[in-house]
Design an enzyme around this catalytic site. Structure first.
Site, PDB file in Angstrom:
ATOM      1  CE  LYS A   1      -4.503   1.383   1.893  1.00  0.00           C
ATOM      2  NZ  LYS A   1      -5.162   1.559   0.604  1.00  0.00           N
TER       3      LYS A   1
ATOM      4  CD  GLU B   1      -6.113  -3.594  -6.826  1.00  0.00           C
ATOM      5  OE1 GLU B   1      -6.620  -3.742  -5.708  1.00  0.00           O
ATOM      6  OE2 GLU B   1      -4.912  -3.306  -6.985  1.00  0.00           O
TER       7      GLU B   1
ATOM      8  CG  LEU C   1      -4.210  -3.128  -1.002  1.00  0.00           C
ATOM      9  CD1 LEU C   1      -2.759  -2.675  -0.841  1.00  0.00           C
ATOM     10  CD2 LEU C   1      -5.141  -2.024  -0.567  1.00  0.00           C
TER      11      LEU C   1
HETATM   12  N1  PDD Z   1      -7.840   2.197  -0.943  1.00  0.00           N
HETATM   13  N2  PDD Z   1      -7.209  -1.850  -3.955  1.00  0.00           N
HETATM   14  C1  PDD Z   1      -6.671  -0.612  -3.989  1.00  0.00           C
HETATM   15  C2  PDD Z   1      -5.769  -0.262  -5.117  1.00  0.00           C
HETATM   16  C3  PDD Z   1      -6.987   0.315  -2.973  1.00  0.00           C
HETATM   17  O1  PDD Z   1      -6.427   1.543  -3.010  1.00  0.00           O
HETATM   18  C4  PDD Z   1      -7.886  -0.052  -1.939  1.00  0.00           C
HETATM   19  C5  PDD Z   1      -8.266   0.878  -0.834  1.00  0.00           C
HETATM   20  C6  PDD Z   1      -8.423  -1.345  -1.953  1.00  0.00           C
HETATM   21  C7  PDD Z   1      -9.387  -1.827  -0.898  1.00  0.00           C
HETATM   22  O2  PDD Z   1      -8.737  -2.076   0.309  1.00  0.00           O
HETATM   23  P1  PDD Z   1      -9.520  -1.937   1.708  1.00  0.00           P
HETATM   24  O3  PDD Z   1     -10.720  -2.783   1.615  1.00  0.00           O
HETATM   25  O4  PDD Z   1      -8.553  -2.455   2.705  1.00  0.00           O
HETATM   26  O5  PDD Z   1      -9.874  -0.495   1.889  1.00  0.00           O
HETATM   27  C8  PDD Z   1      -8.055  -2.219  -2.975  1.00  0.00           C
HETATM   28  C9  PDD Z   1      -8.077   3.164   0.094  1.00  0.00           C
HETATM   29  C10 PDD Z   1      -9.466   3.197   0.636  1.00  0.00           C
HETATM   30  C11 PDD Z   1      -7.566   4.502  -0.389  1.00  0.00           C
HETATM   31  O6  PDD Z   1      -6.563   4.501  -1.083  1.00  0.00           O
HETATM   32  O7  PDD Z   1      -8.122   5.541  -0.032  1.00  0.00           O
END
Ligand code: PDD
Length: 290
Positions: free
Chosen positions: A147, A179, A203
């Protein structure tokens, strides 16, 4: 915005400054987390902190804070916020060095930032009408499981989606759907709920894991399996999941309706399970009355 956390102190947002030689700014040398909180209670905090440590390890950094300290900071951000439902943003950069050098300096102290923003309640039209997405070639790097804050391809993909008059984009790489620009992907195909397996191309989403858990616990048939572009286009339902968007039903992909063009029955079922899980967090946060 209320006070924000910066390197050990809570300060007014306008006073929270980072030097121009911070490596997060110069190189995108940093990782982040977004943690939802409902009723002032962080949701799946343990999982988010574990993913943060995983991202840090992947970029050769140690977690600058221990679990107790993270929980205290996040707790304080929740307590001081004006809204009940929040997204807690955490970013850790490699830190500030005296000059711009690519090599990782041997002595450098990380920069730690955390702040809370209100999560706006889901627009009721999303449950009624769903969202529209386009597909785009995935031009991101080969470690999308980290991330990292280097989100330029995601930002540009979002811009392209908005310019095309739609809500989001789904990344395709080597014939596979991976995704969304900031969300994980689920489809329902021939009645089976499918999400791509975790890999270096996506992710490991916390909401994704929760959806899989809810499917498992309630006997919904599911699989973690690669989704080809063709399967994506044939899907009866498409969902995008994230901590801030929850589970968003996609009703149109490129120019084609998904299913009958409305949020499908599996989405309605899963969304109600998800809303119940959220409500439990809110109830647990409330002081018990005698
Ligand atoms: N982003 N894939 C990507 C590329 C993401 O940036 C995110 C979440 C997810 C989903 O992950 P999670 O369920 O843990 O939020 C998948 C966050 C919300 C953001 O960048 O603001």
């Amino acid at each position: 915005m209320n006070k924000v956390y910066l390197n050990g102190r809570f300060v007014p947002a306008e006073q929270a400054c980072v030097p121009i030689t911070d490596r997060g700014l110069l190189f995108g040398d940093s990782v982040y987390e977004v943690i939802p909180a409902y009723g002032g209670q962080p949701f799946r905090l343990e999982q988010h902190l574990a993913r943060l440590r995983r991202s840090l390890a992947a970029i050769r950094m140690e977690d600058p804070l221990d679990d107790t300290r993270w929980r205290a900071i996040i707790g304080e951000l929740c307590t001081n916020a004006e809204a009940d439902d929040l997204s807690i943003y955490i970013q850790i950069t490699r830190g500030t060095y005296r000059t711009r050098v690519h090599r990782i300096p041997s002595t450098i102290e990380s920069t730690v930032i955390a702040f809370a923003s209100p999560i706006t309640a889901r627009d009721p039209r999303i449950a009624e009408q769903g969202i529209i997405a386009i597909t785009l070639a995935d031009i991101r790097w080969a470690r999308c499981d980290i991330k990292a804050t280097t989100l330029l391809p995601n930002v540009l993909a979002q811009a392209e989606a908005l310019e095309s008059g739609v809500d989001d984009a789904i990344f395709l790489r080597d014939g596979q759907a991976l995704e969304g620009t900031a969300s994980n992907l689920f489809i329902v195909l021939d009645g089976l709920l499918i999400t791509p397996p975790n890999s270096e191309h996506l992710l490991p989403g916390i909401t994704r894991d929760l959806v899989l858990e809810l499917a498992h616990d309630t006997g919904i048939a599911y699989a973690e399996a690669a989704i080809t572009e063709n399967e994506l286009r044939r899907a009866e339902e498409i969902w995008l999941t994230s901590s801030t968007r929850e589970i968003a039903p996609v009703v149109q992909l490129d120019d084609q309706a998904v299913g009958d063009g409305r949020p499908g029955p599996c989405w309605h079922h899963m969304d109600s399970l998800f809303q119940t899980a959220k409500e439990h967090i809110r109830l647990a946060a409330r002081p018990t009355s005698r």
